[in-house]
Every structure is written in structure tokens, then in C-alpha cells.
Design an enzyme around this catalytic site. Structure first.
Site, PDB file in Angstrom:
ATOM      1  N   ARG A 165       0.841  -1.202   0.000  1.00 30.17           N
ATOM      2  CA  ARG A 165       0.000   0.000   0.000  1.00 30.17           C
ATOM      3  C   ARG A 165       0.878   1.256   0.000  1.00 30.17           C
ATOM      4  NH1 ARG A 165      -4.938   0.355   4.309  1.00 30.17           N
ATOM      5  NH2 ARG A 165      -3.435   1.188   5.759  1.00 30.17           N
ATOM      6  N   LYS A 180      11.003  -0.718   6.809  1.00 23.96           N
ATOM      7  CA  LYS A 180      11.331  -1.408   8.072  1.00 23.96           C
ATOM      8  C   LYS A 180      10.063  -2.138   8.490  1.00 23.96           C
ATOM      9  CE  LYS A 180      10.829  -1.295  11.978  1.00 23.96           C
ATOM     10  NZ  LYS A 180      10.181  -2.486  12.588  1.00 23.96           N
ATOM     11  N   PRO A 181       9.973  -3.445   8.185  1.00 23.39           N
ATOM     12  CA  PRO A 181       8.744  -4.182   8.527  1.00 23.39           C
ATOM     13  C   PRO A 181       8.688  -4.470  10.018  1.00 23.39           C
ATOM     14  CG  PRO A 181      10.370  -5.685   7.589  1.00 23.39           C
ATOM     15  CD  PRO A 181      10.998  -4.315   7.575  1.00 23.39           C
ATOM     16  N   GLY A 234       0.647   1.833  12.199  1.00 23.28           N
ATOM     17  CA  GLY A 234       0.839   1.159  13.483  1.00 23.28           C
ATOM     18  C   GLY A 234       0.013   1.847  14.543  1.00 23.28           C
ATOM     19  N   SER A 235       0.464   1.738  15.774  1.00 23.96           N
ATOM     20  CA  SER A 235      -0.329   2.269  16.887  1.00 23.96           C
ATOM     21  C   SER A 235      -0.228   3.794  16.950  1.00 23.96           C
ATOM     22  CB  SER A 235       0.174   1.667  18.195  1.00 23.96           C
ATOM     23  OG  SER A 235       1.533   1.981  18.365  1.00 23.96           O
ATOM     24  N   GLU A 256      -1.085   6.076   9.383  1.00 22.65           N
ATOM     25  CA  GLU A 256      -2.282   5.216   9.455  1.00 22.65           C
ATOM     26  C   GLU A 256      -2.236   4.581  10.829  1.00 22.65           C
ATOM     27  OE1 GLU A 256      -4.621   5.106   7.320  1.00 22.65           O
ATOM     28  OE2 GLU A 256      -3.750   5.780   5.434  1.00 22.65           O
ATOM     29  N   ARG A 284     -12.469 -10.162  10.433  1.00 18.51           N
ATOM     30  CA  ARG A 284     -11.484 -10.070   9.360  1.00 18.51           C
ATOM     31  C   ARG A 284     -10.101 -10.008  10.001  1.00 18.51           C
ATOM     32  NH1 ARG A 284      -9.746  -5.153   6.050  1.00 18.51           N
ATOM     33  NH2 ARG A 284      -8.588  -6.055   4.329  1.00 18.51           N
ATOM     34  N   CYS A 290      -7.082  -2.762  11.931  1.00 24.06           N
ATOM     35  CA  CYS A 290      -7.348  -1.402  12.410  1.00 24.06           C
ATOM     36  C   CYS A 290      -8.777  -0.983  12.092  1.00 24.06           C
ATOM     37  CB  CYS A 290      -6.363  -0.432  11.791  1.00 24.06           C
ATOM     38  SG  CYS A 290      -6.364  -0.548  10.014  1.00 24.06           S
ATOM     39  N   GLU A 387      -8.659   0.114  21.787  1.00 24.69           N
ATOM     40  CA  GLU A 387      -8.652  -0.768  20.619  1.00 24.69           C
ATOM     41  C   GLU A 387      -8.437  -2.206  21.104  1.00 24.69           C
ATOM     42  OE1 GLU A 387      -5.364  -0.060  17.918  1.00 24.69           O
ATOM     43  OE2 GLU A 387      -6.687  -0.336  16.206  1.00 24.69           O
ATOM     44  N   SER A 447     -12.307  -1.656   2.943  1.00 22.90           N
ATOM     45  CA  SER A 447     -10.972  -1.526   2.340  1.00 22.90           C
ATOM     46  C   SER A 447     -10.984  -1.897   0.862  1.00 22.90           C
ATOM     47  CB  SER A 447      -9.977  -2.435   3.059  1.00 22.90           C
ATOM     48  OG  SER A 447     -10.000  -2.154   4.436  1.00 22.90           O
TER      49      SER A 447
HETATM   50  P1  NAD Z   1       3.225  -0.717  16.607  1.00 24.59           P
HETATM   51  O1  NAD Z   1       2.978   0.745  16.627  1.00 24.59           O
HETATM   52  O2  NAD Z   1       3.663  -1.368  17.868  1.00 24.59           O
HETATM   53  O3  NAD Z   1       4.356  -1.066  15.537  1.00 24.59           O
HETATM   54  C1  NAD Z   1       4.280  -0.655  14.189  1.00 24.59           C
HETATM   55  C2  NAD Z   1       5.677  -0.584  13.611  1.00 24.59           C
HETATM   56  O4  NAD Z   1       6.439   0.399  14.323  1.00 24.59           O
HETATM   57  C3  NAD Z   1       6.484  -1.878  13.709  1.00 24.59           C
HETATM   58  O5  NAD Z   1       7.282  -1.974  12.543  1.00 24.59           O
HETATM   59  C4  NAD Z   1       7.350  -1.646  14.921  1.00 24.59           C
HETATM   60  O6  NAD Z   1       8.551  -2.404  14.882  1.00 24.59           O
HETATM   61  C5  NAD Z   1       7.653  -0.172  14.789  1.00 24.59           C
HETATM   62  N1  NAD Z   1       7.967   0.519  16.037  1.00 24.59           N
HETATM   63  C6  NAD Z   1       7.538   0.230  17.295  1.00 24.59           C
HETATM   64  N2  NAD Z   1       8.027   1.144  18.169  1.00 24.59           N
HETATM   65  C7  NAD Z   1       8.759   2.020  17.445  1.00 24.59           C
HETATM   66  C8  NAD Z   1       9.501   3.202  17.777  1.00 24.59           C
HETATM   67  N3  NAD Z   1       9.572   3.654  19.024  1.00 24.59           N
HETATM   68  N4  NAD Z   1      10.116   3.858  16.791  1.00 24.59           N
HETATM   69  C9  NAD Z   1      10.035   3.413  15.519  1.00 24.59           C
HETATM   70  N5  NAD Z   1       9.370   2.324  15.142  1.00 24.59           N
HETATM   71  C10 NAD Z   1       8.723   1.627  16.091  1.00 24.59           C
HETATM   72  O7  NAD Z   1       1.908  -1.370  16.018  1.00 24.59           O
HETATM   73  P2  NAD Z   1       1.606  -2.914  15.766  1.00 24.59           P
HETATM   74  O8  NAD Z   1       1.349  -3.545  17.101  1.00 24.59           O
HETATM   75  O9  NAD Z   1       2.633  -3.534  14.883  1.00 24.59           O
HETATM   76  O10 NAD Z   1       0.264  -2.826  14.918  1.00 24.59           O
HETATM   77  C11 NAD Z   1      -0.965  -2.664  15.509  1.00 24.59           C
HETATM   78  C12 NAD Z   1      -1.441  -1.220  15.405  1.00 24.59           C
HETATM   79  O11 NAD Z   1      -1.394  -0.799  14.052  1.00 24.59           O
HETATM   80  C13 NAD Z   1      -2.873  -1.058  15.816  1.00 24.59           C
HETATM   81  O12 NAD Z   1      -3.024   0.094  16.615  1.00 24.59           O
HETATM   82  C14 NAD Z   1      -3.614  -0.859  14.497  1.00 24.59           C
HETATM   83  O13 NAD Z   1      -4.812  -0.151  14.595  1.00 24.59           O
HETATM   84  C15 NAD Z   1      -2.605  -0.142  13.691  1.00 24.59           C
HETATM   85  N6  NAD Z   1      -2.885  -0.308  12.270  1.00 24.59           N
HETATM   86  C16 NAD Z   1      -3.409   0.765  11.602  1.00 24.59           C
HETATM   87  C17 NAD Z   1      -3.716   0.648  10.259  1.00 24.59           C
HETATM   88  C18 NAD Z   1      -4.294   1.806   9.514  1.00 24.59           C
HETATM   89  O14 NAD Z   1      -4.254   1.771   8.307  1.00 24.59           O
HETATM   90  N7  NAD Z   1      -4.823   2.829  10.170  1.00 24.59           N
HETATM   91  C19 NAD Z   1      -3.481  -0.554   9.585  1.00 24.59           C
HETATM   92  C20 NAD Z   1      -2.952  -1.620  10.295  1.00 24.59           C
HETATM   93  C21 NAD Z   1      -2.649  -1.476  11.646  1.00 24.59           C
END
Ligand code: NAD
Length: 483
Positions: A165, A180-181, A234-235, A256, A284, A290, A387, A447
């Protein structure tokens, strides 16, 4: 469980078109969440490796931006074809490192690949404009040009789709990227790197660097003057931290972030359709999405029947390792998530909620939590405010449109909302008043790579997918010209 597909994935960092070990030799272990077993170890990037990836992306930038848009589009189209040819292989990787059920994983691969096809078509549509200044004294030209090196940080819940995406529109626009996955799911990202190379993406245009030192590595890249764009999924908590870091150099950001989607069912809804939509919206990707419905608000006359019918369907869901063909719901990603969800359910029950099905973590290896329906949930329960990210459906009641809208908007999040009613006028009126970037009417999934995906309020900034997704990777240049 170790499977052949995992053996086949390259396990090093992908920088400048080469597979290389981490500069300090460090590795990151990947677990199968269905049994907690280590299935692979991949190279874990250091700050030095991350800067080498930025360097590679920067060096490749000018030539990639200068390629005819049609050629960039054709490379993306080949990558789409390769992903679909290898749908089963990629689905196996997703099942193994993320845990989702195989059908879900297959669906994710198709969804992820579609971003590449969509943006292969958008590559030739980075339109500008030419107009006459209102004074008539000169001409106004507006050009769209690639932003430059883009840094991507992605979550574990959609290991393929969250990468494509971002990579799809960036490559279409003429940007080069460093991905960075998530540390939990690096294998799918590394497999995608190999696919991009095979599709003809030049060396350095796509770089993939898993790391167990995410915070340090990402911060170092954000400090590098060559990085011009950050796209994070992410979060909300980590998103806020990265926005603050990006502010230092005013890096353009797309975010996002988390959601807390309300699923509203009016008393005049088609009950069977609403229950089916609820199942989709809740389950799903195992609820680890999210866009998952997080709070069910059902108009009082229908509430009990809706809850019973949803619980009856949730009880029939087959829970197990994603690799088993019968499985409909796999494990959660890790023990921390399971403990958090257990805490949310206990809090709701302590506040008076009734457990109609599930409710207690499952025994045995792996991080399983059963499909759970809670009714009569108190308004202040944490499960309605935080969440959940798991297969728990908390149900509360409302009366009338105004109360539905007020409840839906009573959150700092604003990603997606769901509205169920036979009255389309009412549905549209509610959709207009709801503070979220997306609204599903009488359906549980919104989506689509052709749609602008994104959130309001603390759910994010910017959009992914649609033409809007391309614009996130383009700078606007205005030229005032006399001739
Ligand atoms: P996360 O925020 O813990 O991690 C996301 C990414 O950030 C990972 O690659 C992680 O390694 C990295 N990361 C973590 N801490 C970091 C830091 N301090 N500095 C830089 N990078 C860091 O989230 P998660 O647990 O992997 O995913 C779940 C969250 O993602 C949920 O809150 C979900 O709602 C959200 N999400 C949002 C969408 C959207 O499109 N809005 C889509 C998918 C997931």
C-alpha cells in the site's frame, strides 16, 4: 511450525539490490504464534545498515524518477503478476508468521497485490495544470514531482498489504524506499523484496531492513537529510513519537494509526445482513485489523436478538492454527496481546457485562482467544474505549439517531464506522455526521485499493489507495511564467 516456504525466503537485509548480513551479525527470531516455536531468524539491521539503505535509496533516486512513468507502471504490473502467481507461497508465509487463517492470508495477498496493479495504472496520472493568472499578466504552471527517499514503518497485522500500500504509490510516483517491517513478520516483506527485484525494480529503489532495534534505527533514518517522507502504519502511540521526531526536519508524514470503529445497528436494519456484516467487521484478520468493529451499538428493540444471533454465529467459528484448512480464526500475535484482551473482557464483566460466548483465553501452546460476545456492556467499560485487536464483540444499546452519532463520535479515534439500516437516507445522514475517514453502510468491510483509506482525529494523517495515495508521494511545484 517450520515449512518449506519459510526455508525458501532470503533471510538477510535487502540493501542496494544485494542480500547482506547485519553489520554486527545480529539476528532476529521469528515465531509461529500458533505454537510459539521459532521458525526462522533473519538479519537485524543496525543504525549503520539503515543509513546504508538510505544511501542506496538516495543514489537510485534520480534514475528512477527520470524513468518514463509508463515503465515504472510496467514494473509494478509485473510485481502484481508475480505476487498473484505466488499467492499460495506468500499466503503460507503470512499464515506462519502472523497466524491468520489460510483463506484470510490468501485474501490478503490478493488485496496487497491489487495495490501494485492499481498504482501501475496511476503511475501515468501524476497530472499538473496550466492556467492564466487572474490578472492575465502571466501563466501559472503546476507540476507534481516525486518527494524523494521515503521511509516506511509497517505493522504485523497485514504483513504484505501494509507494505504494498506504500511501495506501490511511492514507486509509481518516482520515489525510492526503505521499508522497516514489523519485527514479528519480516519474512513476507523479505519475500516481497525478492519479487520486486525479479519484476525489474532497479537496485536501491526498494530496500528492506528488518530490525529488532526499531526505535533507534528509525530515529537515525529520520535524522538523515536524504529522507524526505515517512509513512507509518501502526499504533497511535508510536505514531505520535515518530511525528515528533519527523518534526525536527519537517519530514512529510503519512500516518495510518489505531481505530475504535463503532458498528451501529438501527432497529429497522435487515437483521441477517447486519449479523453477517458484524462477523466480517469483527473477524477479518482475526479481529487484528485497524478497521475491526470495536464497539457494537444496537438500537434497544433489536439489541437482544442481535446479540443472540451474533453469539450463535461466533460459537460456530472454527479456531485453530491458520495452516489447518478448516480454521476460520487463528491465534493472536503474542501473549502480551492475549493478556491485554483478557484484561479488557474481565474489566467489562466486572462492570456488569454478560458473556454470551467465549470470554476466556484458550489453553495449550499458541496465543488463542475464542470468539467472544459480551452484551449489556457499560458505557464506561475499557473494552468500548480502547482498541481491542482481537475477536471480542462488546454490545451496548442506544436510542435514536442523535444518541448513535454522539456515542460513535465519543472517541479520540476516527478511522472507520459502520451503519446498518434499511433507510438509506438515515444511513447517509449518520455517515455525514460521523467523525471518521471511512463509513461502511450495510457492510462490514470498506478496504479497497481504489478507495482513499485513512483516518480523522488521532487515527491518522493522509490517505492510502485511490489517486489520493499517489499524491502522498508527490511534491507540488508552482512555476510563474511569462511568454
Ligand atoms: P506498533 O505501533 O507497535 O508497531 C508498528 C511498527 O512500528 C512496527 O514496525 C514496529 O517495529 C515499529 N515501532 C515500534 N516502536 C517504534 C519506535 N519507538 N520507533 C520506531 N518504530 C517503532 O503497532 P503494531 O502492534 O505492529 O500494529 C498494531 C497497530 O497498528 C494497531 O493500533 C492498528 O490499529 C494499527 N494499524 C493501523 C492501520 C491503519 O491503516 N490505520 C493498519 C494496520 C494497523
Amino acid at each position: 511450525m517450520l515449512i518449506d516456504e519459510v526455508r525458501d525466503v532470503p533471510k538477510d537485509l535487502f540493501i542496494a539490490g544485494e542480500w547482506v548480513a547485519a553489520s554486527d551479525g545480529a539476528r532476529l527470531e521469528v515465531e509461529d504464534p500458533s505454537d510459539g516455536q521459532v521458525i526462522a531468524s533473519v538479519a537485524s539491521a543496525t543504525v549503520q545498515d539503515a543509513i546504508a539503505a538510505v544511501e542506496a535509496a538516495s543514489r537510485a533516486g534520480a534514475a528512477w524518477a527520470a524513468k518514463p512513468p509508463r515503465e515504472r507502471g510496467e514494473v509494478l504490473r509485473r510485481a502484481f503478476d508475480l505476487m498473484m502467481t505466488r499467492q499460495e507461497y506468500l499466503a503460507s508465509l503470512i499464515v506462519t508468521e502472523n497466524g491468520k487463517a489460510r483463506d484470510e492470508a490468501r485474501g490478503e495477498v490478493a488485496y496487497a497485490a491489487e495495490f501494485l496493479r492499481w498504482f501501475s495504472e496511476e503511475a501515468v496520472r501524476a497530472e499538473g495544470s496550466l492556467s492564466i493568472a487572474p490578472s492575465g499578466a502571466y501563466r501559472m504552471l503546476v507540476l507534481r514531482q516525486p518527494v524523494g527517499v521515503a521511509l516506511f514503518v509497517t505493522p504485523w497485522n497485514f504483513p504484505a498489504a501494509m507494505a504494498t500500500r506504500k511501495i506501490g504509490p511511492a514507486l509509481a510516483a518516482g520515489c525510492t524506499v526503505v521499508l522497516k517491517p514489523a519485527s514479528e513478520t519480516p519474512l513476507t516483506a523479505l519475500a516481497l523484496a525478492a519479487i520486486f527485484q525479479e519484476a525489474g525494480v532497479p537496485d536501491g529503489v526498494v530496500n528492506v531492513i528488518p530490525s529488532r532495534s526499531s526505535a533507534r534505527v528509525v530515529e537515525a533514518m529520520l535524522r538523515d537529510v536524504r529522507v524526505r517522507k515517512l509513512s507509518f502504519t501502526g499504533s497511535t502511540e508510536v505514531g505520535r513519537t515518530l511525528l515528533a521526531q519527523a518534526a525536527e526536519r519537517v519530514v512529510k508524514c503519512s500516518m495510518e494509526l489505531g481505530g475504535n470503529a463503532p458498528f451501529i445497528v438501527f432497529a429497522d436494519a435487515d437483521l441477517d445482513a447486519a449479523v453477517d456484516a458484524a462477523l466480517m467487521a469483527k473477524l477479518r484478520s482475526g479481529g487484528e485489523s485497524c478497521t475491526a468493529a470495536n464497539r457494537f451499538y444496537v438500537e434497544t428493540p433489536l439489541a437482544q436478538e442481535f446479540a443472540e444471533r451474533l453469539a450463535a454465529k461466533m460459537r460456530q467459528i472454527v479456531v485453530g492454527p491458520g495452516r489447518d484448512a478448516r480454521t476460520q480464526l487463528g491465534p493472536l500475535i503474542n501473549q502480551r496481546t492475549r493478556a491485554k484482551i483478557d484484561g479488557l473482557v474481565r474489566d467489562a464483566v466486572a462492570g456488569g457485562a454478560r458473556v454470551l460466548c467465549g470470554g476466556v483465553p484458550m489453553d495449550g501452546p499458541g496465543y488463542f482467544f475464542p470468539p467472544t460476545v459480551l452484551s449489556s456492556v457499560a458505557r464506561e467499560a475499557r473494552v468500548l474505549r480502547e482498541e481491542i485487536f482481537g475477536p471480542v464483540a462488546p454490545i451496548a444499546t442506544f436510542d435514536g439517531m442523535d444518541e448513535a452519532v454522539a456515542l460513535a463520535n465519543d472517541t479520540e479515534f476516527g478511522l472507520v464506522s459502520f451503519v446498518n439500516t434499511r433507510d438509506l437516507g438515515k444511513a447517509l445522514a449518520v455517515a455525514e455526521r460521523i467523525e471518521s475517514g471511512m463509513v461502511g453502510i450495510n457492510r462490514g468491510v470498506v478496504s479497497d485499493p481504489a478507495a482513499p483509506f485513512g483516518g480523522w482525529k488521532q487515527s491518522g494523517l493522509g490517505r492510502e489507495g485511490a489517486h489520493d495515495g499517489l499524491l502522498e508521494y508527490l511534491e507540488t511545484k508552482y512555476i510563474a511564467a511569462s511568454w
